[in-house]
Design a protein around this motif. Sequence first.
Motif, PDB file in Angstrom:
ATOM      1  N   ILE A  58       0.766  -1.154  -0.066  1.00  0.00           N
ATOM      2  CA  ILE A  58       0.063  -0.103   0.133  1.00  0.00           C
ATOM      3  C   ILE A  58       1.070   1.297  -0.050  1.00  0.00           C
ATOM      4  O   ILE A  58       1.697   1.226   0.951  1.00  0.00           O
ATOM      5  N   GLY A  59       0.701   2.056  -0.955  1.00  0.00           N
ATOM      6  CA  GLY A  59       1.338   3.436  -0.998  1.00  0.00           C
ATOM      7  C   GLY A  59       1.173   4.145   0.095  1.00  0.00           C
ATOM      8  O   GLY A  59       0.351   4.214   0.841  1.00  0.00           O
ATOM      9  N   GLU A  60       2.345   5.292   0.022  1.00  0.00           N
ATOM     10  CA  GLU A  60       1.932   6.296   0.948  1.00  0.00           C
ATOM     11  C   GLU A  60       1.033   7.589   0.395  1.00  0.00           C
ATOM     12  O   GLU A  60       0.902   7.722  -0.621  1.00  0.00           O
ATOM     13  N   MET A  61       0.054   7.663   1.256  1.00  0.00           N
ATOM     14  CA  MET A  61      -1.185   8.622   0.836  1.00  0.00           C
ATOM     15  C   MET A  61      -1.192   9.742   1.642  1.00  0.00           C
ATOM     16  O   MET A  61      -2.374  10.444   2.030  1.00  0.00           O
ATOM     17  N   GLY A  62      -0.155  10.437   2.223  1.00  0.00           N
ATOM     18  CA  GLY A  62      -0.250  11.598   2.962  1.00  0.00           C
ATOM     19  C   GLY A  62      -0.275  12.850   2.026  1.00  0.00           C
ATOM     20  O   GLY A  62       0.031  12.616   0.782  1.00  0.00           O
ATOM     21  N   ALA A  63      -0.315  13.902   2.404  1.00  0.00           N
ATOM     22  CA  ALA A  63      -0.315  15.199   1.754  1.00  0.00           C
ATOM     23  C   ALA A  63       0.919  15.487   0.772  1.00  0.00           C
ATOM     24  O   ALA A  63       0.942  15.701  -0.155  1.00  0.00           O
ATOM     25  N   GLU A  64       2.004  15.034   1.440  1.00  0.00           N
ATOM     26  CA  GLU A  64       3.197  15.363   0.678  1.00  0.00           C
ATOM     27  C   GLU A  64       3.454  14.233  -0.150  1.00  0.00           C
ATOM     28  O   GLU A  64       3.807  14.696  -1.227  1.00  0.00           O
ATOM     29  N   ALA A  65       3.268  13.258  -0.127  1.00  0.00           N
ATOM     30  CA  ALA A  65       3.193  12.221  -0.954  1.00  0.00           C
ATOM     31  C   ALA A  65       2.318  12.313  -2.211  1.00  0.00           C
ATOM     32  O   ALA A  65       2.448  12.174  -3.399  1.00  0.00           O
ATOM     33  N   LEU A  66       1.079  13.034  -1.971  1.00  0.00           N
ATOM     34  CA  LEU A  66       0.274  13.070  -2.955  1.00  0.00           C
ATOM     35  C   LEU A  66       0.394  14.648  -3.942  1.00  0.00           C
ATOM     36  O   LEU A  66      -0.277  14.699  -4.651  1.00  0.00           O
ATOM     37  N   GLY A  67       1.513  15.439  -3.173  1.00  0.00           N
ATOM     38  CA  GLY A  67       1.620  16.685  -3.878  1.00  0.00           C
ATOM     39  C   GLY A  67       0.739  17.580  -3.617  1.00  0.00           C
ATOM     40  O   GLY A  67       0.715  18.788  -4.146  1.00  0.00           O
ATOM     41  N   VAL A 110      -5.062   8.643  -5.355  1.00  0.00           N
ATOM     42  CA  VAL A 110      -5.752   7.978  -4.526  1.00  0.00           C
ATOM     43  C   VAL A 110      -6.796   7.118  -5.095  1.00  0.00           C
ATOM     44  O   VAL A 110      -7.108   5.857  -4.507  1.00  0.00           O
ATOM     45  N   SER A 111      -7.512   7.138  -6.402  1.00  0.00           N
ATOM     46  CA  SER A 111      -8.335   6.493  -7.247  1.00  0.00           C
ATOM     47  C   SER A 111      -7.661   5.251  -7.518  1.00  0.00           C
ATOM     48  O   SER A 111      -8.065   4.013  -7.292  1.00  0.00           O
ATOM     49  N   ALA A 112      -6.292   5.304  -7.859  1.00  0.00           N
ATOM     50  CA  ALA A 112      -5.554   4.027  -8.303  1.00  0.00           C
ATOM     51  C   ALA A 112      -5.434   3.285  -7.183  1.00  0.00           C
ATOM     52  O   ALA A 112      -5.530   1.950  -7.345  1.00  0.00           O
ATOM     53  N   GLU A 113      -5.056   3.883  -5.986  1.00  0.00           N
ATOM     54  CA  GLU A 113      -4.685   3.154  -4.708  1.00  0.00           C
ATOM     55  C   GLU A 113      -5.976   2.167  -4.426  1.00  0.00           C
ATOM     56  O   GLU A 113      -6.019   1.008  -4.021  1.00  0.00           O
TER      57      GLU A 113
END
Length: 469
Positions: free
Chosen positions: A158-167, A393-396
């Motif tokens: 599961i990938g990182e889904m924080g604000a920084e990782a999402l840009g 997020v949709s992809a994850e």
Amino acid sequence: MRINHNIAALNTHRQMGQANQGQQASMEKLSSGLRINKAGDDAAGLAISEKMRGQIRGLDQASRNSQDGISMVQTAEGALNESHDILQRMRELSVQSANDTNTDTDREELQKEVDQLSEELTRISDDTEFNTQKLLDGSFEGTLQIGSNEGQNLGIEIGEMGAEALGVASNEGVNFEVGDSTAANTTGALENDTTYSVVELGEEVNIADDGDNGSIDAKFGLEDSNGEVVAVSEDGSEYHALKNATKESELGEDALAESDITSNDGAKFDDPVTSGTVTTNGAGDSLTGATATIKFDGGESLTSGEYTVVDDSHNDISSGENGLVDNKGNLVAVSSDGEDWDTVSGEDLFTSTTTLDTSDQKISVEGDGGIDISSQTAADKAITTIDGAIESVSAERSKLGAVQNRLDHTINNLGTSSENLTAAESRIRDVDMAEEQMNQTKNSILGQASQAMMAQANQLPQGVLQLLQ
């Protein structure tokens, strides 16, 4: 006629014993429901059925493992559902801010909500757990055992889904954090066996950097041969080395190269040094782990994350230049002096007060608040950035949904396999109650008949008495 050996009685006794033994075996099977109660009942059948039992129990546990996996996936996916709602709201605010009917004050209020939403994205990423294991901070990479044998498993990441990782975290005006021991020496470093003058600083220390003055509350300072203050002390005993400072600099752990500056014989300044000159042993001659202040010159910014400074051996970097690559190896910035950095398209990106060299120096960029929507241009650009975050997020979520659907099929298959294997094991291990009841009845009748015949056989020797009359 013989009386010492009653052959008829012996034969009858043997037959009666076999009938009783058969009856006892039948009663054991009928009472347990098993055809094989001990290895002697069927040695080969016992070995085969035990192997099948291992498979059956493994399949049943694998089914429970898969159900636990679904619960974990649902936990992560449920959290990402909320992340989606947050991003949609951030996009809505960006569209609103991009409209010039808003004043700067209006946009400041919109930015406040974006900042809070961005922080909540990071909190969800950091705090979402299943069985104490964090799911969305990028650290989860596990294996689900979905079969009864070795190697029958499913990997899940599961990938990182924080604000920084999402840009969607702000990077404007943040600090580079030097994360390598090869950090370059700065003006504030103390050199080995160098004599410094002790000066009274009063309430303010001025340090040359990019034009701003630093203000540090300290009483005494060490001044190098150029008259530049390189260390300060409040008590004259413990001096703290200064880094290249901006007006935000403070005297504290984050501003230190070495907390205890000692003389060249290794002793601390136990007695206050408030005037004259001192010679140090070079404590703090490298600002390992210090922070290098950066300033963004244009509308561009770096996505939060870790970057590595590389030399011109990297593709697309001109000879003599340095480059900055992200954790995926993509080139994001170039510099000819290690201080003025441009995007790969030539636009100004940022300047730093510390030269970033190419000794595999790693830096990290940490966001502060949410993506910038404080102007029409920034808000317009933020829409596209948030669209990218929504797609991530949709992809994850799609990946997690696919895993959940796969586990549903896995559970169904495991149930079918367990059922069929149980049926096969039952045919080997379980008793046919009707057949065994028939055997028990037969052996019971034979036992009773043997008892009657035993009585008759015991009467046969009495015929000898007739001969003796």
